[in-house]
Design an enzyme around this catalytic site. Structure first.
Site, PDB file in Angstrom:
ATOM      1  N   ARG A   1      16.692  -0.816  18.503  1.00 44.79           N
ATOM      2  CA  ARG A   1      15.760  -0.742  17.389  1.00 44.79           C
ATOM      3  C   ARG A   1      14.522   0.021  17.823  1.00 44.79           C
ATOM      4  NH1 ARG A   1      19.217  -1.575  14.417  1.00 44.79           N
ATOM      5  NH2 ARG A   1      19.390  -3.051  12.688  1.00 44.79           N
TER       6      ARG A   1
ATOM      7  N   GLU B   1      12.299   6.768   9.586  1.00 43.13           N
ATOM      8  CA  GLU B   1      13.651   7.274   9.349  1.00 43.13           C
ATOM      9  C   GLU B   1      13.841   7.570   7.865  1.00 43.13           C
ATOM     10  OE1 GLU B   1      16.593   4.616  10.919  1.00 43.13           O
ATOM     11  OE2 GLU B   1      15.881   4.805  12.979  1.00 43.13           O
TER      12      GLU B   1
ATOM     13  N   HIS C   1      20.345   7.533  14.163  1.00 47.13           N
ATOM     14  CA  HIS C   1      20.653   6.107  13.980  1.00 47.13           C
ATOM     15  C   HIS C   1      22.112   5.906  13.545  1.00 47.13           C
ATOM     16  CE1 HIS C   1      18.477   2.049  13.198  1.00 47.13           C
ATOM     17  NE2 HIS C   1      19.645   1.868  13.775  1.00 47.13           N
TER      18      HIS C   1
END
Length: 306
Positions: free
Chosen positions: A233, A261, A280
């Site tokens: 994370r 993001e 990601h």
């Protein structure tokens, strides 16, 4: 057909998960939506469950449905779900533990290898017409030291990958005692692990104990030429301090998660040297996507069918 509704915060999920939820009316948010649009959708549809992949499932979202009983996370990271609000509202919030462990562990290994052998840099140079055989020097991982921060389902797999290559492995995990460590590993405190590792791989959840844990002081402990990989994370290291060390050529970074993001147009990451970046997608494999979707669906049904 059960008229009860399940909202899925995505434009589609794996068909095996859809099949499990066949008795419910499924409503998708689509691939892109604002927080306001999500609240409005939940308020209009009054779902009994939310299968959460994208977006923040905050208190406003949860309280928008009087019928909401369960939130099934498409994956294992729970930082996008307000768990305090869920508990107060009587809503079960459940991660799909172990559903994408193999996929994320493989991504961590890929980023370690890419950084150690400077694969993306070499590829770019080759496409530009260069031949850097004389000046290139990679890091041989056999005999190098890997520090694993967080040794659960994903971290444990990374340990096995590293040992198969011939790396020495150290572990920092406050929830494991010495008897619970993977065979052949050594438990260390975080500061000592950072200073002793050639490669550090993060595999812990983002919470109050890990947010910002690699601050300026701790990043300075990492030896010149070492590698940090984060497939867990964002928010666990000081981005400005990391970028400073990358620009100085002191560290290498493999990064699959970001504070913002998708990356904004003028993000400093876009021109960052010594960094291998992926959007990601650590859990995004055929097996990982199925595992996360099916795991979330099963968790939802475990509550709705109880």
């Amino acid at each position: 057909m059960n008229q009860e509704t399940i909202v899925i915060t995505e434009e589609k999920v794996h068909p095996d998960a859809v099949a499990l939820l066949k008795d419910y009316r499924i409503v998708y948010t689509g691939a892109r939506f604002t927080q306001e649009e999500l609240v409005a959708l939940v308020e209009r549809e009054q779902p009994v469950a939310i299968l959460s992949r994208y977006g923040k499932i905050n208190e406003q979202v949860q309280s928008a449905s009087r019928k909401l009983r369960v939130i099934g996370r498409h994956g294992v990271g729970m930082d996008a779900i307000d768990q305090v609000a869920a508990k107060r509202l009587g809503v079960k919030a459940i991660p799909a533990i172990g559903s994408n462990s193999q996929a994320v562990a493989e991504m961590a290994l890929a980023l370690i290898l890419a950084c150690a052998r400077r694969v993306s840099w070499l590829d770019k140079r080759m496409h530009e017409g260069h031949w850097d055989k004389q000046s290139y020097m990679g890091l041989e991982l056999h005999g190098a030291t890997l520090g694993v921060v967080g040794c659960g389902s994903i971290g444990g797999r990374v340990v096995r990958f590293a040992q198969a290559i011939g790396m020495r492995v150290m572990v920092c995990d406050p929830f494991l005692n010495a008897e619970q460590l993977p065979e052949g590993t050594t438990k260390m405190e975080l500061d000592d692990l950072l200073a002793a590792s050639d490669v550090v791989s993060l595999h812990c959840p983002l919470d109050d104990s890990t947010r910002g844990m690699l601050d300026v002081r701790r990043l300075a402990l990492m030896r010149n030429g070492s590698i940090l990989v984060n497939t867990a994370r964002s928010g666990m290291f000081d981005e400005a301090a990391m970028q400073e060390r990358l620009r100085a050529g002191e560290l290498y970074l493999g990064l699959d998660c970001f504070v913002e993001e998708p990356l904004p147009e003028h993000s400093p990451w876009l021109n960052m040297p010594n960094a291998v970046l992926t959007p990601h997608v650590g859990g995004t494999t055929n097996g990982g996507l199925r595992g996360m979707a099916v795991g979330a669906a099963q968790n939802i049904l475990s509550v709705l069918k109880a």
